[in-house]
Design a protein around this motif. Structure first.
Motif, PDB file in Angstrom:
ATOM      1  N   LEU A   1       0.833  -1.201   0.000  1.00  0.00           N
ATOM      2  CA  LEU A   1       0.000   0.000   0.000  1.00  0.00           C
ATOM      3  C   LEU A   1       0.871   1.256   0.000  1.00  0.00           C
ATOM      4  O   LEU A   1       0.629   2.199  -0.761  1.00  0.00           O
ATOM      5  N   MET A   2       1.901   1.257   0.842  1.00  0.00           N
ATOM      6  CA  MET A   2       2.794   2.420   0.897  1.00  0.00           C
ATOM      7  C   MET A   2       3.528   2.614  -0.429  1.00  0.00           C
ATOM      8  O   MET A   2       3.719   3.755  -0.883  1.00  0.00           O
ATOM      9  N   GLN A   3       3.957   1.519  -1.046  1.00  0.00           N
ATOM     10  CA  GLN A   3       4.641   1.619  -2.335  1.00  0.00           C
ATOM     11  C   GLN A   3       3.721   2.217  -3.392  1.00  0.00           C
ATOM     12  O   GLN A   3       4.129   3.055  -4.207  1.00  0.00           O
TER      13      GLN A   3
ATOM     14  N   CYS B 109      12.890  -3.052  15.206  1.00  0.00           N
ATOM     15  CA  CYS B 109      13.204  -1.663  14.825  1.00  0.00           C
ATOM     16  C   CYS B 109      14.312  -1.583  13.781  1.00  0.00           C
ATOM     17  O   CYS B 109      14.268  -0.705  12.904  1.00  0.00           O
ATOM     18  N   LEU B 110      15.293  -2.489  13.821  1.00  0.00           N
ATOM     19  CA  LEU B 110      16.358  -2.437  12.814  1.00  0.00           C
ATOM     20  C   LEU B 110      15.835  -2.817  11.436  1.00  0.00           C
ATOM     21  O   LEU B 110      16.208  -2.213  10.428  1.00  0.00           O
ATOM     22  N   SER B 111      14.955  -3.826  11.386  1.00  0.00           N
ATOM     23  CA  SER B 111      14.368  -4.191  10.093  1.00  0.00           C
ATOM     24  C   SER B 111      13.453  -3.079   9.591  1.00  0.00           C
ATOM     25  O   SER B 111      13.334  -2.852   8.382  1.00  0.00           O
ATOM     26  N   MET B 112      12.818  -2.356  10.518  1.00  0.00           N
ATOM     27  CA  MET B 112      11.985  -1.216  10.124  1.00  0.00           C
ATOM     28  C   MET B 112      12.843  -0.090   9.536  1.00  0.00           C
ATOM     29  O   MET B 112      12.402   0.636   8.632  1.00  0.00           O
ATOM     30  N   ILE B 113      14.063   0.075  10.047  1.00  0.00           N
ATOM     31  CA  ILE B 113      14.961   1.082   9.485  1.00  0.00           C
ATOM     32  C   ILE B 113      15.268   0.749   8.029  1.00  0.00           C
ATOM     33  O   ILE B 113      15.233   1.612   7.144  1.00  0.00           O
ATOM     34  N   ARG B 114      15.546  -0.535   7.778  1.00  0.00           N
ATOM     35  CA  ARG B 114      15.830  -0.949   6.392  1.00  0.00           C
ATOM     36  C   ARG B 114      14.601  -0.774   5.511  1.00  0.00           C
ATOM     37  O   ARG B 114      14.692  -0.349   4.360  1.00  0.00           O
TER      38      ARG B 114
ATOM     39  N   ASP C  90      14.138   2.783   4.545  1.00  0.00           N
ATOM     40  CA  ASP C  90      15.046   3.189   3.461  1.00  0.00           C
ATOM     41  C   ASP C  90      14.486   2.766   2.104  1.00  0.00           C
ATOM     42  O   ASP C  90      14.580   3.509   1.119  1.00  0.00           O
ATOM     43  N   ILE C  91      13.923   1.570   2.052  1.00  0.00           N
ATOM     44  CA  ILE C  91      13.330   1.084   0.807  1.00  0.00           C
ATOM     45  C   ILE C  91      12.150   1.968   0.396  1.00  0.00           C
ATOM     46  O   ILE C  91      11.990   2.332  -0.768  1.00  0.00           O
TER      47      ILE C  91
ATOM     48  N   SER D 237       9.860   9.698   8.337  1.00  0.00           N
ATOM     49  CA  SER D 237       9.244   9.681   9.666  1.00  0.00           C
ATOM     50  C   SER D 237       9.359   8.310  10.312  1.00  0.00           C
ATOM     51  O   SER D 237       9.612   8.202  11.521  1.00  0.00           O
ATOM     52  N   LEU D 238       9.208   7.244   9.530  1.00  0.00           N
ATOM     53  CA  LEU D 238       9.350   5.897  10.072  1.00  0.00           C
ATOM     54  C   LEU D 238      10.802   5.636  10.464  1.00  0.00           C
ATOM     55  O   LEU D 238      11.076   5.069  11.524  1.00  0.00           O
ATOM     56  N   ARG D 239      11.721   6.061   9.623  1.00  0.00           N
ATOM     57  CA  ARG D 239      13.136   5.854   9.926  1.00  0.00           C
ATOM     58  C   ARG D 239      13.534   6.554  11.222  1.00  0.00           C
ATOM     59  O   ARG D 239      14.246   6.000  12.056  1.00  0.00           O
ATOM     60  N   GLU D 240      13.048   7.779  11.392  1.00  0.00           N
ATOM     61  CA  GLU D 240      13.393   8.547  12.587  1.00  0.00           C
ATOM     62  C   GLU D 240      12.918   7.834  13.852  1.00  0.00           C
ATOM     63  O   GLU D 240      13.658   7.712  14.831  1.00  0.00           O
ATOM     64  N   LYS D 241      11.675   7.353  13.849  1.00  0.00           N
ATOM     65  CA  LYS D 241      11.130   6.684  15.025  1.00  0.00           C
ATOM     66  C   LYS D 241      11.794   5.330  15.263  1.00  0.00           C
ATOM     67  O   LYS D 241      12.055   4.944  16.408  1.00  0.00           O
ATOM     68  N   ALA D 242      12.069   4.602  14.186  1.00  0.00           N
ATOM     69  CA  ALA D 242      12.708   3.289  14.332  1.00  0.00           C
ATOM     70  C   ALA D 242      14.121   3.452  14.860  1.00  0.00           C
ATOM     71  O   ALA D 242      14.574   2.687  15.722  1.00  0.00           O
ATOM     72  N   ARG D 243      14.828   4.451  14.364  1.00  0.00           N
ATOM     73  CA  ARG D 243      16.195   4.691  14.848  1.00  0.00           C
ATOM     74  C   ARG D 243      16.184   5.130  16.311  1.00  0.00           C
ATOM     75  O   ARG D 243      17.037   4.740  17.100  1.00  0.00           O
TER      76      ARG D 243
END
Length: 592
Positions: free
Chosen positions: A118-120, A147-152, A155-156, A161-167
């Motif tokens: 959906l996001m894609q 959270c690390l898999s969410m960071i990856r 990036d994809i 906003s997702l990267r910031e919270k996951a990091r």
């Protein structure tokens, strides 16, 4: 006679409204509802969105007004503007149908199984608000495990906003994340960025162990990265025993010339008893603590409510401004000494108070905030109580006090955390009891105190740490007994001591400066430094009737403004206690 007037004649008619601004709050939703009905009934629909084997009738004008993507497609000279059927490649039919429903209703159901495609799709079709709604949904699913898999994933998806919270979750939950398989799958640049983050909620020993685990996951291709990774470890804040016995002997570290040179530079720095380092080590040595390593105030021991020697240890929670109980001391100790070294609290010597015959002790007890457990450490050379103690670099110094024979002694001993051993040093020129003591620039300063006959000693005694030599000088300004001292910006602040005075000794100019007085004549209190401010706790004071009272005072002095402020009160009245600033790791802002 006065004529009666009709009150109705005084009323003026209200002016007529020329303009009335009306806004129907239900119109937007009703319009969407009617457009959706027209779509379902295929009335005025003029384009078919196609995916897989389905065709979804739509209105071009509705699609064009909902997204920049469709605006460009239908309002410019693209071929799709003339086509009856528009095929959207790469978007599953179910996802496309949900997006069209969202366009016509403003509603959509987001679930974990379909949120990524959906996001894609909404990223491609440029539905920014829906994209952020999906990001918010994923943020709600964040955990230390994912959270690390969410960071990856962020990036994809190019989702900031997702990267910031996951990091943020990753750095705040380092203990859990550092042992995960996801961390071992990180690329070297990713790991470097992760380990250099000031917000990483970790002790530096754990940072080192994490980089080792990452290398050992694929040693053949990763062992060459040890030099780059090792420079992200903030060696200044690692316990010397761990550094020189564990890190220095690690085969990976020894295989790197750069790592070996860094450790040898640290070793030379510590043996030189100098707080200054060379230009080769400075970029690593001056790196500050991570800001999740917060200093907090700890009180320990002392005399509680003038009743008995206390076993209590208290931590001040700066977030809630409340005191929290730590593990109790193993036994009651009268006039022990208290210091903090490498984030560990040391209780040294004292007169044991839990036996029929009080005994002078040389025992050493330690408390780590990480484990909140007391342990025994290497005992001092000589038993003593009512002594002074101070730390400098990786050393603890113990000076004077009363020995086994209850006589005032002049002996000095030093503990090295590098070698875990005590040794006797040059004795004090003049034995004194209850001086103010502070260490600065390779020197230990003893101000005042009293002699064996309880007479005040107006003298400054200076011990040069590197040379193991003493000097002394008479000084009429010094007249303190049972006063603490602290160092802020190369100035030694002597707080009270049977007086209201506070004075600052400038070690560079060898001059005393007068500071704002205390409210009462204070003694047997404790002081420490947090965030370049001086905190004074408890003690005893002489009231207006010359009567000695115990205190539960908690005050702060700011050298920049030369002003005192009250921080409330302690949980109980307390004196002859230890007050220490200790570092603990916290992932909560403004709290230990």
């Amino acid at each position: 006679m006065h004529e009666k007037t009709d009150s109705r004649m005084d009323l003026k008619p209200k002016p007529l409204l020329d303009v009335f601004h009306y806004k129907d709050p239900e119109q937007p939703s009703q319009l969407l509802t009617q457009l959706n009905l027209l779509r379902q009934q295929q009335v005025f629909t003029d384009v078919l969105l196609c995916s897989d084997n389905i065709e979804i009738p739509c209105h071009r004008n509705v699609l064009a007004s909902s997204s920049p993507y469709f605006t460009a497609m239908f309002c410019h000279n693209f071929r799709e503007s003339q086509q009856q059927k528009v095929r959207l490649k790469g978007i599953p039919s179910g996802i496309l149908r949900s997006i069209v429903d969202y366009v016509y209703t403003g509603s959509i159901v987001i679930i974990m199984d379909t949120v990524v495609p959906l996001m894609q799709a909404v990223s491609m079709l440029q539905y920014a608000r829906l994209f952020e709604a999906c990001s918010h949904f994923l943020q709600e699913q964040l955990s230390p495990e994912n959270c690390l898999s969410m960071i990856r994933l962020s990036d994809i998806l190019q989702c900031g906003s997702l990267r910031e919270k996951a990091r943020e979750m990753a750095v705040q939950n380092f203990s859990d994340v550092s042992t995960s398989e996801d961390l071992c799958e990180m690329s070297l640049p990713e790991l470097l960025r992760y380990l250099e983050d000031d917000g990483l909620c970790a002790e530096e020993e754990q940072v080192f162990e994490t980089l080792l685990a990452w290398i050992h996951h694929d040693p053949f291709s990763r062992r060459g990265a040890i030099s780059d990774l090792f420079q992200k470890v903030r060696l200044r804040f690692i316990h010397p025993t761990y550094l020189f016995q564990f890190i220095a002997s690690d085969p990976l570290v020894q295989s790197s010339n750069l790592c070996s040179e860094i450790i040898e530079s640290v070793r030379r720095l510590m043996f030189s008893v100098s707080a200054k380092c060379g230009s080769d080590l400075k970029p690593l040595w001056v790196t500050p603590r991570r800001y999740t390593c917060r200093e907090t105030l700890v009180l320990v021991g002392g005399r509680k409510n003038n009743e008995q020697t206390s076993r209590e240890a208290l931590l001040f929670d700066q977030g809630t401004h409340r005191w929290r109980c730590l593990a109790k001391l193993p036994l009651r100790l009268h006039k022990a000494a208290y210091v903090c070294l490498h984030s560990v609290l040391y209780v040294l010597g004292g007169l044991t108070m839990n036996t029929e015959l009080n005994a002078v002790s040389n025992a050493v007890y330690t408390l780590s905030l990480k484990t909140n457990q007391w342990r025994t450490a290497e005992a001092m050379v000589q038993p003593r109580f009512a002594h002074q103690s101070i730390t400098y670099l990786h050393y603890i110094f113990v000076l004077g006090g009363l020995g086994l024979d209850m006589q005032l002694c002049d002996t000095v001993e030093r503990y090295s955390s590098m070698f875990n051993q005590w040794e006797l040093m040059a004795p004090m020129p003049t034995a004194v009891l209850h001086p103010a003591i502070a260490a600065n620039d390779q020197r230990i300063y003893l101000f005042g105190g009293q002699d064996a006959m309880q007479n005040p000693v107006r003298m400054i005694q200076v011990y040069h740490i590197g040379r193991n030599l003493w000097s002394k000088m008479e000084n009429r300004t010094v007249k303190n007994v049972s006063a603490p001292a602290v160092v802020i910006d190369n100035k030694i602040y002597i707080v009270g001591g049977y007086t209201r005075r506070m004075i600052a000794y400038d070690t560079k100019s060898n001059k005393f400066l007068k500071c704002k007085n205390l409210k009462e004549r204070r003694m047997h209190h404790a002081a420490t430094v947090l965030d370049d401010k001086l905190y004074v706790t408890g003690g005893r004071f002489i009231n207006g009737h010359d009567v000695i009272e115990d205190s539960d005072c908690f005050e702060c002095y700011d050298p920049k403004t030369d002003a005192w402020t009250s921080k409330g009160t302690l949980p109980y009245k307390l004196f002859d206690h230890g007050s220490l600033s200790m570092v603990c790791v916290s992932n909560r802002p403004n709290s230990p």
